[in-house]
Design an enzyme around this catalytic site. Structure first.
Site, PDB file in Angstrom:
ATOM      1  N   HIS A 517       0.825  -1.206   0.000  1.00 46.12           N
ATOM      2  CA  HIS A 517       0.000   0.000   0.000  1.00 46.12           C
ATOM      3  C   HIS A 517       0.863   1.261   0.000  1.00 46.12           C
ATOM      4  CE1 HIS A 517      -3.378  -2.525   2.109  1.00 46.12           C
ATOM      5  NE2 HIS A 517      -3.319  -2.745   0.819  1.00 46.12           N
ATOM      6  N   HIS A 561      -7.112  -0.782   2.768  1.00 53.67           N
ATOM      7  CA  HIS A 561      -6.439  -1.198   1.545  1.00 53.67           C
ATOM      8  C   HIS A 561      -6.646  -0.038   0.576  1.00 53.67           C
ATOM      9  CE1 HIS A 561      -6.069  -5.376   3.058  1.00 53.67           C
ATOM     10  NE2 HIS A 561      -6.945  -4.861   3.890  1.00 53.67           N
TER      11      HIS A 561
END
Ligand SMILES: *[C@@H]1O[C@H](CO)[C@@H](O)[C@H](O)[C@H]1NC(C)=O
Ligand SMILES: *[C@@H]1O[C@H](CO)[C@@H](O)[C@H](O)[C@H]1NC(C)=O
Ligand SMILES: *[C@@H]1O[C@H](CO)[C@@H](O)[C@H](O)[C@H]1NC(C)=O
Ligand SMILES: *[C@@H]1O[C@H](CO)[C@@H](O)[C@H](O)[C@H]1NC(C)=O
Ligand SMILES: *[C@@H]1O[C@H](CO)[C@@H](O)[C@H](O)[C@H]1NC(C)=O
Ligand SMILES: CC(=O)N[C@H]1CO[C@H](CO)[C@@H](O)[C@@H]1O
Length: 581
Positions: A517, A561
């Site tokens: 990420h 996410h």
């Protein structure tokens, strides 16, 4: 290239251009002399940001749009389409990046997958659809001193992008999400998992009823993600719905005003000579197959959506970055912008496990694949994870005596726990959502084809290791809950409460890995501020014609996410761009 193959490529190109509108397999098919483009969008990966902007801008028949992607198409790649095969997507579809030795992780360096395929990360990620907390988005507004970046103003864009669809197979998922937080008309398909509730899922729901720390939360995407939640994924009709399938799919690719150029790397952005103010609308591009180079100029704007690594890599190669650092690698500086490539931040996770009386049988892949092919149902329509846990670290935890709480606000959880039950084991991946450590993306030479130097700076700030330790404790407390009595037979560690500190820390450093990420390398900052890379309209500071629309512009990694956040950033960016023309 042989003559015969050349002819073949020509034929394929011809049939492709008839069948799919304008998806070009190679630079040689781009007739830049005949075509002029209003907007040129640099992907590579042309993932969520680039695909969304290309899709939105080409809605307008007055705009002619070129999207350049370094990788090949996603079409026909079975491991990409089948959700349950995501773990074995071939490395052909990634850049092959390797991190620099990570000081915080015992100097380990490791491969860092970044997609090189149409759809970008959304073509090879774990498909989890979580937006983050309302506080995360309000923080973008604070950091940029522009309150039009806030949860409230961005919420309609989440809805515009999303189309919530029934789980594969069509089971009733009511009670596992709250429809009021979901869009029903967007191009990105989102659904709850095919399976469940399993016995293991039911145990968790029961445990949440008694647990003080982690309670059942009906919908992770309400702006308040904390608690035990059902996972939502960018899966529709049993298939992965990446940006290539969703926002660029169906009719969109057929638009006469949208050209998608594949297998082509953008090596530099170039300033135009005539203009007095620095005006950058030209890209230098190179074909992966022939090595041939050319340039393309946008009439209106150049939009860089090349990801948290690719975006700074491209800007630095072009001479936009810290002047001194660029001179060190013999790149001529055209614009001194010291923060390019700085501020890199990512989610680090490590695993703890338990032994259990579980009897989860492994999936029979052959049968499951047949079911997927015939019906688009079955275990391969999901990743195997049905639920997630998000939690804050309690305010009385000792680490807050030494360190300021980095969470954007009370709605932002510090820790995410992803649990997988595999036979007699329970594996929990514990991730830190609010890291204080920062890293950098730099260039090693003045050759744009050389790989960037990616230093994620994991655990270089002492808060992060302490916080992950608290995360392990949260996971331990959860599985000590009475619902798991008789089911869990033991904690296998690593145990922060019994191991000597050094030993635990080393186990963590040896085992920790990324959740992929990365954000922050071309960060947004207030108009006129010297720090940061882009202004609140995502325009590169001090430059005309150039915008960044990608996770790289996100100043702090959201407690989620990242894909949903990039969709919303790109949806809003599309409106900003359209409004200025
Ligand atoms: C977009 O496509 C339409 C329909 O083919 C065409 O009439 C128009 O000229 C195109 N616009 C641009 C900007 O190329
Ligand atoms: C892909 O994944 C499935 C399930 O995880 C596995 O059975 C299959 O062998 C894998 N294929 C390859 C080519 O690795
Ligand atoms: C990591 O590398 C640095 C710099 O080379 C060195 O000073 C340090 O001792 C190394 N740490 C470990 C744990 O090997
Ligand atoms: C590359 O460019 C050269 C010079 O323009 C051209 O002759 C050649 O055909 C190109 N290569 C391919 C594979 O098209
Ligand atoms: C597909 O669905 C049909 C109808 O429910 C069922 O009869 C069939 O067995 C399924 N096929 C596979 C391969 O699972
Ligand atoms: C459009 C685009 O390039 N998207 C990328 C944005 O950044 C994330 C994180 O680096 C990438 O994974 C996406 O592919």
């Amino acid at each position: 290239m042989g003559k015969l193959t050349g002819t073949l490529v020509g034929l394929i190109a011809l049939s492709a251009s008839l069948a799919h509108g304008r998806v070009l397999e190679d630079l040689e098919q781009l007739d830049s002399a005949k075509q002029s483009y209003d907007f040129v969008i640099v992907g590579g990966p042309s993932g969520i940001g680039g695909s969304t902007v290309a899709s939105r801008l080409s809605e307008n028949p007055r705009f002619n749009v070129l999207l350049i992607e370094a990788g090949p198409t996603n079409e026909g790649v079975i491991d990409i389409a089948v959700p349950g095969f995501f773990r074995n997507i071939s490395s052909t579809y990634s850049w092959g990046h390797v991190t620099t030795p990570q000081i915080g992780l015992n100097n380990r360096s490791f491969p860092y997958n970044q997609a090189r395929v149409l759809g970008g990360c959304s073509s090879h990620n774990g498909m989890v659809y979580t937006r983050g907390s309302s506080d995360d988005f309000d923080l973008w507004g604070k950091v940029s001193e522009d309150r039009s970046w806030s949860w409230k103003t961005l919420f309609p864009y989440f809805l515009r992008n999303e189309k919530l669809v029934p789980p594969p197979g069509g089971r009733d998922a009511s009670g596992q999400y709250d429809p009021q937080y979901h869009g029903t008309r967007g191009l990105t398909l989102v659904s709850l998992p095919w399976g469940g509730p399993t016995d293991f899922d039911r145990l968790a729901i029961k445990n949440a009823e008694q647990n003080k720390e982690i309670k059942f939360n009906l919908d992770v995407n309400s702006g308040k993600p904390s608690g035990l939640v059902w996972v939502q994924s960018t899966i529709g009709n049993g298939e992965r719905c990446s940006a290539a399938v969703g926002v660029l799919g169906g009719q969109v690719k057929e638009r006469p005003n949208l050209t998608i150029l594949l297998n082509t790397q953008v090596t530099r952005v170039l300033p135009s000579k005539e203009s007095r103010q620095l005006d950058i609308r030209t890209v230098e591009i190179i074909s992966f197959s022939s090595g041939n180079k050319t340039t393309v100029t946008a009439n209106k704007e150049l939009i860089v959506s090349a990801g948290a690594f690719g975006t700074p890599h491209l800007l630095l190669n072009s001479g936009i970055g810290d002047k001194k650092e660029l001179e060190d690698v013999k790149v001529k500086s055209i614009h001194h912008l010291p923060d390019v490539g700085k501020g890199l931040s990512d989610h680090l996770a490590f695993q703890v496990s338990w032994s259990a009386n579980g009897v989860v049988r492994p999936v029979d892949t052959v049968a499951a694949f047949e079911e997927w092919q015939t019906n688009r149902t079955g275990p391969l329509t999901e990743t195997g994870v049905h639920q997630l846990m998000f939690s804050r670290i309690t305010p009385d935890a000792p680490l807050f005596k030494e360190h300021r709480d980095p969470a954007a606000g009370p709605n932002s959880p510090h820790i995410e726990i992803v649990v997988l039950s595999v036979g007699p084991r329970i594996l929990a991946s514990v991730g830190l959502l609010t890291p204080k450590s920062r890293g950098t993306v730099k260039i090693a030479s003045n050759n744009p084809l050389d790989k960037p130097l990616i230093d994620l700076g994991y655990l270089t700030h002492p808060f992060d290791l302490l916080a992950l330790k608290e995360g392990a404790r949260i996971a331990k407390r959860w599985f000590e809950g009475s619902a798991y009595e008789g089911y869990i037979t033991g904690f296998l560690g690593p145990d922060p409460d019994t191991l000597p500190e050094k030993e635990f820390d080393n186990a963590l450093k040896a085992g920790a890995g990324t959740w992929w990420h990365p954000v922050g390398t071309a960060s947004i900052s207030p108009k006129g501020a010297k720090h940061g890379v882009v202004d609140p309209e995502l325009k590169v500071k001090g430059v005309k014609g150039l915008r960044v629309v990608n996770a790289s512009a996100i100043p702090y990694v959201p407690t989620a996410h990242t894909q949903a956040a990039v969709y919303v950033l790109a949806e809003r960016a599309s409106d900003l761009i359209r409004a200025s023309w």
